[in-house]
Each structure stands twice: as structure tokens, then as C-alpha cells.
Design a protein around this motif. Structure first.
Motif, mmCIF file in Angstrom:
data_model
loop_
_atom_site.group_PDB
_atom_site.id
_atom_site.type_symbol
_atom_site.label_atom_id
_atom_site.label_comp_id
_atom_site.label_asym_id
_atom_site.label_seq_id
_atom_site.Cartn_x
_atom_site.Cartn_y
_atom_site.Cartn_z
ATOM 1 N N ARG A 18 0.796 -1.203 -0.037
ATOM 2 C CA ARG A 18 0.202 0.042 -0.100
ATOM 3 C C ARG A 18 0.838 1.214 0.074
ATOM 4 O O ARG A 18 0.329 2.298 -0.208
ATOM 5 N N GLY A 19 2.040 1.226 0.131
ATOM 6 C CA GLY A 19 3.037 2.280 0.238
ATOM 7 C C GLY A 19 3.051 3.011 1.578
ATOM 8 O O GLY A 19 3.738 4.001 1.672
ATOM 9 N N ALA A 20 2.434 2.500 2.651
ATOM 10 C CA ALA A 20 2.103 2.956 3.892
ATOM 11 C C ALA A 20 3.291 2.985 4.786
ATOM 12 O O ALA A 20 3.897 3.679 5.493
ATOM 13 N N LEU A 21 4.206 1.849 4.684
ATOM 14 C CA LEU A 21 5.132 1.413 5.473
ATOM 15 C C LEU A 21 6.497 2.591 5.110
ATOM 16 O O LEU A 21 7.014 3.022 5.969
ATOM 17 N N GLY A 22 6.773 2.890 3.734
ATOM 18 C CA GLY A 22 7.584 3.940 3.587
ATOM 19 C C GLY A 22 7.273 5.287 4.072
ATOM 20 O O GLY A 22 8.083 5.890 4.601
ATOM 21 N N ILE A 24 5.434 5.658 6.718
ATOM 22 C CA ILE A 24 5.492 5.519 8.269
ATOM 23 C C ILE A 24 7.023 5.817 8.550
ATOM 24 O O ILE A 24 7.307 6.560 9.716
ATOM 25 N N LYS A 25 7.906 4.975 7.597
ATOM 26 C CA LYS A 25 9.301 5.077 8.204
ATOM 27 C C LYS A 25 9.616 6.661 7.940
ATOM 28 O O LYS A 25 10.459 7.185 8.784
ATOM 29 N N ALA A 26 9.333 7.174 6.798
ATOM 30 C CA ALA A 26 9.765 8.604 6.633
ATOM 31 C C ALA A 26 9.282 9.575 7.847
ATOM 32 O O ALA A 26 10.335 10.418 8.180
ATOM 33 N N ILE A 28 8.522 8.916 10.814
ATOM 34 C CA ILE A 28 9.466 8.822 12.092
ATOM 35 C C ILE A 28 10.756 9.139 11.857
ATOM 36 O O ILE A 28 11.342 9.843 12.768
ATOM 37 N N ARG A 29 11.192 9.092 10.731
ATOM 38 C CA ARG A 29 12.608 9.719 10.584
ATOM 39 C C ARG A 29 12.413 11.380 10.786
ATOM 40 O O ARG A 29 13.398 12.013 11.261
ATOM 41 N N ALA A 30 11.516 11.865 10.086
ATOM 42 C CA ALA A 30 11.580 13.513 10.184
ATOM 43 C C ALA A 30 10.987 13.660 11.693
ATOM 44 O O ALA A 30 11.702 14.738 12.231
ATOM 45 N N GLU A 31 10.443 13.030 12.384
ATOM 46 C CA GLU A 31 9.934 13.115 14.098
ATOM 47 C C GLU A 31 11.170 13.371 14.853
ATOM 48 O O GLU A 31 11.490 14.014 15.447
ATOM 49 N N VAL A 32 11.933 12.143 14.504
ATOM 50 C CA VAL A 32 13.279 11.967 15.203
ATOM 51 C C VAL A 32 14.287 13.162 14.917
ATOM 52 O O VAL A 32 14.769 13.651 15.805
ATOM 53 N N PHE A 33 14.305 13.337 13.685
ATOM 54 C CA PHE A 33 15.233 14.748 13.635
ATOM 55 C C PHE A 33 14.617 15.892 14.268
ATOM 56 O O PHE A 33 15.590 16.773 14.806
ATOM 57 N N LYS A 34 13.594 16.266 14.039
ATOM 58 C CA LYS A 34 12.900 17.311 14.669
ATOM 59 C C LYS A 34 13.108 17.240 16.333
ATOM 60 O O LYS A 34 13.507 18.204 16.856
ATOM 61 N N ALA A 35 13.112 15.888 16.952
ATOM 62 C CA ALA A 35 13.224 16.069 18.498
ATOM 63 C C ALA A 35 14.522 15.928 18.762
ATOM 64 O O ALA A 35 14.982 16.798 19.742
ATOM 65 N N LEU A 36 15.541 15.682 17.898
ATOM 66 C CA LEU A 36 16.963 15.682 18.173
ATOM 67 C C LEU A 36 17.704 17.015 17.926
ATOM 68 O O LEU A 36 18.594 17.728 18.470
ATOM 69 N N ASN A 65 8.014 11.989 -7.218
ATOM 70 C CA ASN A 65 6.986 11.293 -6.131
ATOM 71 C C ASN A 65 7.872 10.479 -5.054
ATOM 72 O O ASN A 65 7.418 9.456 -4.432
ATOM 73 N N TYR A 66 9.005 10.979 -4.686
ATOM 74 C CA TYR A 66 9.737 10.650 -3.427
ATOM 75 C C TYR A 66 9.213 11.536 -2.431
ATOM 76 O O TYR A 66 10.102 12.060 -1.742
ATOM 77 N N LYS A 67 7.918 11.466 -2.063
ATOM 78 C CA LYS A 67 7.252 12.171 -1.003
ATOM 79 C C LYS A 67 7.955 12.162 0.291
ATOM 80 O O LYS A 67 8.026 13.213 0.814
ATOM 81 N N TYR A 68 8.138 10.927 0.773
ATOM 82 C CA TYR A 68 8.713 10.633 2.045
ATOM 83 C C TYR A 68 10.111 11.289 2.242
ATOM 84 O O TYR A 68 10.116 11.818 3.183
ATOM 85 N N THR A 69 11.021 10.965 1.068
ATOM 86 C CA THR A 69 12.161 11.543 1.316
ATOM 87 C C THR A 69 11.984 12.967 1.167
ATOM 88 O O THR A 69 12.776 13.921 2.045
ATOM 89 N N ALA A 70 11.174 13.667 0.580
ATOM 90 C CA ALA A 70 11.120 15.044 0.277
ATOM 91 C C ALA A 70 10.560 15.717 1.727
ATOM 92 O O ALA A 70 10.826 16.717 2.224
ATOM 93 N N SER A 71 9.784 14.873 2.416
ATOM 94 C CA SER A 71 9.248 15.486 3.830
ATOM 95 C C SER A 71 10.361 15.350 4.841
ATOM 96 O O SER A 71 10.379 16.347 5.689
ATOM 97 N N VAL A 72 11.216 14.463 4.759
ATOM 98 C CA VAL A 72 12.675 14.567 5.591
ATOM 99 C C VAL A 72 13.143 15.622 5.328
ATOM 100 O O VAL A 72 13.818 16.361 6.065
ATOM 101 N N LEU A 73 13.607 15.860 4.074
ATOM 102 C CA LEU A 73 14.440 17.211 3.529
ATOM 103 C C LEU A 73 13.863 18.316 3.979
ATOM 104 O O LEU A 73 14.466 19.200 4.694
ATOM 105 N N THR A 74 12.650 18.257 3.933
ATOM 106 C CA THR A 74 11.866 19.722 4.186
ATOM 107 C C THR A 74 12.097 19.793 5.661
ATOM 108 O O THR A 74 12.333 20.918 6.255
ATOM 109 N N ALA A 75 11.907 18.732 6.449
ATOM 110 C CA ALA A 75 12.222 19.193 7.976
ATOM 111 C C ALA A 75 13.538 19.352 8.158
ATOM 112 O O ALA A 75 13.802 20.343 9.137
#
Length: 103
Positions: A18-22, A24-26, A28-36, A65-75
Motif C-alpha cells: 500500500r506504500g504506507a510502510l515507507g 511511516i518510516k519517513a 518517524i525519521r522526520a519526527e526523530v530529526f525534529k526531536a534531536l 514522487n519521493y514524497k517521504y524523502t522530500a518530507s524528511v528534507l523539508t523537515a
């Protein structure tokens, strides 16, 4: 009856399909980055060239369409709002006329 390991495997497979796992992982990475990352720490002034490079990376990721990677970069870059290139026709640069379609 299915074992816990089998249920985990089926759930992981379903989320991947479903593409949800990627996503979710992205997230989590963005949230961990924000927290640290210390938001109170001042960042150095970004040069115009580096700003443009960052926007090009962002546009490339979103276009492909690398939405998840883009969201981490944006964060990581603390980017807010639309990409600089969302409305390319509004840019007033001498070199844009050479590749923009005729109106």
C-alpha cells in the motif's frame, strides 16, 4: 492458527504494498530529526546558491514522487510552503525564457 511472526510478515507485506510502510518510516525519521535538532540554535545565513540547490533537490524529489524523502528534507531544512519552482512562469530570470513554453 498463525504465529505472531507470520502475522507480522503479512502486516509488513500489506503495508509495503500500500506504500504506507515507507510513509511511516519517513514520518518517524522526520519526527526523530525534529526531536534531536535544537530549534533554538541559530542557523547560518543560507547563500542564494545553496537556497537554489536545496529547492532543486526538493523539486526533484517531489517531481519523482519521493514524497517521504522530500518530507524528511523539508523537515531538515525547515522549509515551509510551496516549492520555488511550483510556479516557474512567475520567475523573472533571464535564463528562464530559453526553456519556458510559448504562451
Amino acid at each position: 492458527m498463525a504465529t505472531v511472526a507470520e502475522l507480522k510478515a503479512v502486516l509488513k507485506d500489506t503495508l509495503e504494498k500500500r506504500g504506507a510502510l515507507g510513509e511511516i518510516k519517513a514520518w518517524i525519521r522526520a519526527e526523530v530529526f525534529k526531536a534531536l535538532h535544537d530549534e533554538s540554535e541559530p542557523r547560518p545565513q543560507l547563500s542564494h546558491e545553496n537556497f537554489l540547490i536545496n529547492e532543486l533537490f526538493r523539486e526533484y524529489l517531489e517531481f519523482n514522487n519521493y514524497k517521504y524523502t522530500a518530507s524528511v528534507l523539508t523537515a531538515a531544512l525547515r522549509i515551509q510552503g510551496e516549492s520555488l519552482f511550483q510556479n516557474l512562469a512567475s520567475l523573472k530570470c533571464p535564463w528562464t525564457d530559453s526553456f519556458l513554453p510559448e504562451s
